[in-house]
Design an enzyme around this catalytic site. Sequence first.
Site, PDB file in Angstrom:
ATOM      1  N   ARG A   1       0.860  -1.187   0.000  1.00 54.93           N
ATOM      2  CA  ARG A   1       0.000   0.000   0.000  1.00 54.93           C
ATOM      3  C   ARG A   1       0.898   1.240   0.000  1.00 54.93           C
ATOM      4  O   ARG A   1       2.109   1.139   0.148  1.00 54.93           O
ATOM      5  CB  ARG A   1      -0.935   0.000   1.223  1.00 54.93           C
ATOM      6  CG  ARG A   1      -0.169  -0.334   2.495  1.00 54.93           C
ATOM      7  CD  ARG A   1      -0.680   0.331   3.713  1.00 54.93           C
ATOM      8  NE  ARG A   1      -0.553   1.767   3.631  1.00 54.93           N
ATOM      9  CZ  ARG A   1       0.605   2.434   3.805  1.00 54.93           C
ATOM     10  NH1 ARG A   1       1.755   1.794   4.056  1.00 54.93           N
ATOM     11  NH2 ARG A   1       0.645   3.755   3.718  1.00 54.93           N
TER      12      ARG A   1
ATOM     13  N   ASP B   1      -1.986  10.703  -2.590  1.00 48.29           N
ATOM     14  CA  ASP B   1      -2.324   9.617  -3.520  1.00 48.29           C
ATOM     15  C   ASP B   1      -2.534  10.126  -4.937  1.00 48.29           C
ATOM     16  O   ASP B   1      -2.271   9.416  -5.908  1.00 48.29           O
ATOM     17  CB  ASP B   1      -3.554   8.857  -3.022  1.00 48.29           C
ATOM     18  CG  ASP B   1      -3.159   7.939  -1.886  1.00 48.29           C
ATOM     19  OD1 ASP B   1      -3.119   8.408  -0.738  1.00 48.29           O
ATOM     20  OD2 ASP B   1      -2.812   6.771  -2.161  1.00 48.29           O
TER      21      ASP B   1
ATOM     22  N   ARG C   1      -6.870  -0.607  -7.290  1.00 46.90           N
ATOM     23  CA  ARG C   1      -7.266   0.483  -6.378  1.00 46.90           C
ATOM     24  C   ARG C   1      -7.299   1.757  -7.227  1.00 46.90           C
ATOM     25  O   ARG C   1      -6.375   1.995  -8.007  1.00 46.90           O
ATOM     26  CB  ARG C   1      -6.264   0.652  -5.221  1.00 46.90           C
ATOM     27  CG  ARG C   1      -6.308  -0.493  -4.223  1.00 46.90           C
ATOM     28  CD  ARG C   1      -5.487  -0.173  -2.978  1.00 46.90           C
ATOM     29  NE  ARG C   1      -6.183   0.709  -2.053  1.00 46.90           N
ATOM     30  CZ  ARG C   1      -5.582   1.323  -1.014  1.00 46.90           C
ATOM     31  NH1 ARG C   1      -4.279   1.166  -0.813  1.00 46.90           N
ATOM     32  NH2 ARG C   1      -6.279   2.087  -0.198  1.00 46.90           N
TER      33      ARG C   1
ATOM     34  N   GLN D   1      -2.913   2.656   9.876  1.00 48.03           N
ATOM     35  CA  GLN D   1      -1.578   2.717   9.239  1.00 48.03           C
ATOM     36  C   GLN D   1      -0.610   3.568  10.070  1.00 48.03           C
ATOM     37  O   GLN D   1       0.590   3.320  10.059  1.00 48.03           O
ATOM     38  CB  GLN D   1      -1.682   3.305   7.819  1.00 48.03           C
ATOM     39  CG  GLN D   1      -2.336   2.383   6.800  1.00 48.03           C
ATOM     40  CD  GLN D   1      -3.813   2.638   6.672  1.00 48.03           C
ATOM     41  OE1 GLN D   1      -4.470   3.032   7.635  1.00 48.03           O
ATOM     42  NE2 GLN D   1      -4.365   2.404   5.493  1.00 48.03           N
TER      43      GLN D   1
ATOM     44  N   ASN E   1      -5.541  12.341  -0.280  1.00 46.17           N
ATOM     45  CA  ASN E   1      -4.692  11.550   0.620  1.00 46.17           C
ATOM     46  C   ASN E   1      -5.611  10.858   1.631  1.00 46.17           C
ATOM     47  O   ASN E   1      -6.841  11.015   1.585  1.00 46.17           O
ATOM     48  CB  ASN E   1      -3.654  12.457   1.319  1.00 46.17           C
ATOM     49  CG  ASN E   1      -2.603  11.652   2.055  1.00 46.17           C
ATOM     50  OD1 ASN E   1      -1.993  10.743   1.486  1.00 46.17           O
ATOM     51  ND2 ASN E   1      -2.384  11.925   3.327  1.00 46.17           N
TER      52      ASN E   1
HETATM   53  O1  MRU Z   1      -4.847   3.219   1.963  1.00 46.54           O
HETATM   54  P1  MRU Z   1      -3.375   3.433   1.961  1.00 46.54           P
HETATM   55  O2  MRU Z   1      -2.696   2.937   3.189  1.00 46.54           O
HETATM   56  O3  MRU Z   1      -2.719   2.938   0.682  1.00 46.54           O
HETATM   57  O4  MRU Z   1      -3.218   5.034   1.954  1.00 46.54           O
HETATM   58  C1  MRU Z   1      -1.936   5.566   1.835  1.00 46.54           C
HETATM   59  C2  MRU Z   1      -1.907   7.044   1.951  1.00 46.54           C
HETATM   60  O5  MRU Z   1      -2.914   7.703   2.034  1.00 46.54           O
HETATM   61  C3  MRU Z   1      -0.558   7.683   1.890  1.00 46.54           C
HETATM   62  O6  MRU Z   1      -0.545   8.879   2.614  1.00 46.54           O
HETATM   63  C4  MRU Z   1      -0.209   7.991   0.422  1.00 46.54           C
HETATM   64  O7  MRU Z   1      -0.379   6.868  -0.391  1.00 46.54           O
HETATM   65  C5  MRU Z   1       1.185   8.458   0.292  1.00 46.54           C
HETATM   66  S1  MRU Z   1       2.351   7.190   0.683  1.00 46.54           S
HETATM   67  C6  MRU Z   1       3.889   7.848   0.517  1.00 46.54           C
END
Ligand code: MRU
Length: 352
Positions: free
Chosen positions: A50, A233, A86, A192, A243
């Site tokens: 992820r 993201d 995703r 996370q 994000n």
């Molecule tokens: O759902 P996730 O854990 O993939 O979400 C990740 C995030 O929102 C991070 O902040 C983003 O991908 C940047 S990672 C360097």
Amino acid sequence: MRTIDWVPADGPGPGHIRMVDQTRLPDTFAELRISTVDQLVDAIQRLSVRGAPALGVAGAMGVALAVQTLPTDEVRTAVDRLRAARPTAANLAVGVDLAWAQAQRGGGSAALDAALAMRDEDIAGCRAMAARGAELLSRLLPDRPRLRVLTICNTGALAAVEHGTALSVIERLHGEDRLDRALVCETRPLLQGARLTAWELSRMGARYELIVDSAAASIMAGGGVDAVLVGADRIAANGDTANKIGTFALALAAAHAGVPFLVVAPETTVDTATASGADIEIEDRGADEVRAFRGVPTAPADAPVRNPAFDVTPAALITAIVTDRRVVDLTAHQTPAGRSVNVGPSLNEEEA
Ligand code: MRU
């Protein structure tokens, strides 16, 4: 630590992807061997891998896997499935498209070369973001020798290949003895921040405090935070940034408290084909992960749930975007009607 890598076959035949299984951290450090596109799509959707940059590399390696393991007439469908595994992180589609373009010219080995190049660029890019972000903080906060920085989700090595984005800036501050502490939002519902960022900061030996997400605004209002650092993201052409859910609330609180709010992300996350945040698809992750955590109920089993995995922070609330190539100063582009900016090469660029 390498979060994700390609392992060549011992002899003739396809290699495989090795990745940290992030669903099991922090209690168990385990790695997955991914040998098929089906396994990779599942790993992406379960969040074993992820974070936007890691998803880009996974997508590119997945194309190599598809070309090397599947009959020719099944490859295209597999690549499309991978690309759509995703929707919000721009990097997944970027990685898939890049490797697929090479695959069409030169087959599986060309796709793999593209994936490995992306892996190496990610490592170098994260180092560049760390340096640029730390330097920007010195300029923004010259009177603060040690910083209290707040962050959300996981933007560390686990979200990329070897180093992270926003968390790599924090790591750099720690290395330079400029970190007072990191304040880590736990990041409901999948934690996370608590599971992954706290684990990474512990391994670094960096000082941090874990906070529940809802504590962030009052800590900022009370003067307990010098800067907010988040990843991204997808960054739209006008600077609006998708994000992890909760980021927008942090930006509102930071604006209220007068705290700089920095987005740290590679250029591969900048999507100039998407005009604004309103055009960004936000992943809906369904009810189960809000009603229970690792099988333990956290709500009535039939509770109606809304679970957007990301939100969009308007450019107007972002102080600057730090990428592997430049700092985009969004405060310089304010208009009375709101911000109208283009995160393209012409924008206030500071080359490395
Ligand atoms: O759902 P996730 O854990 O993939 O979400 C990740 C995030 O929102 C991070 O902040 C983003 O991908 C940047 S990672 C360097």
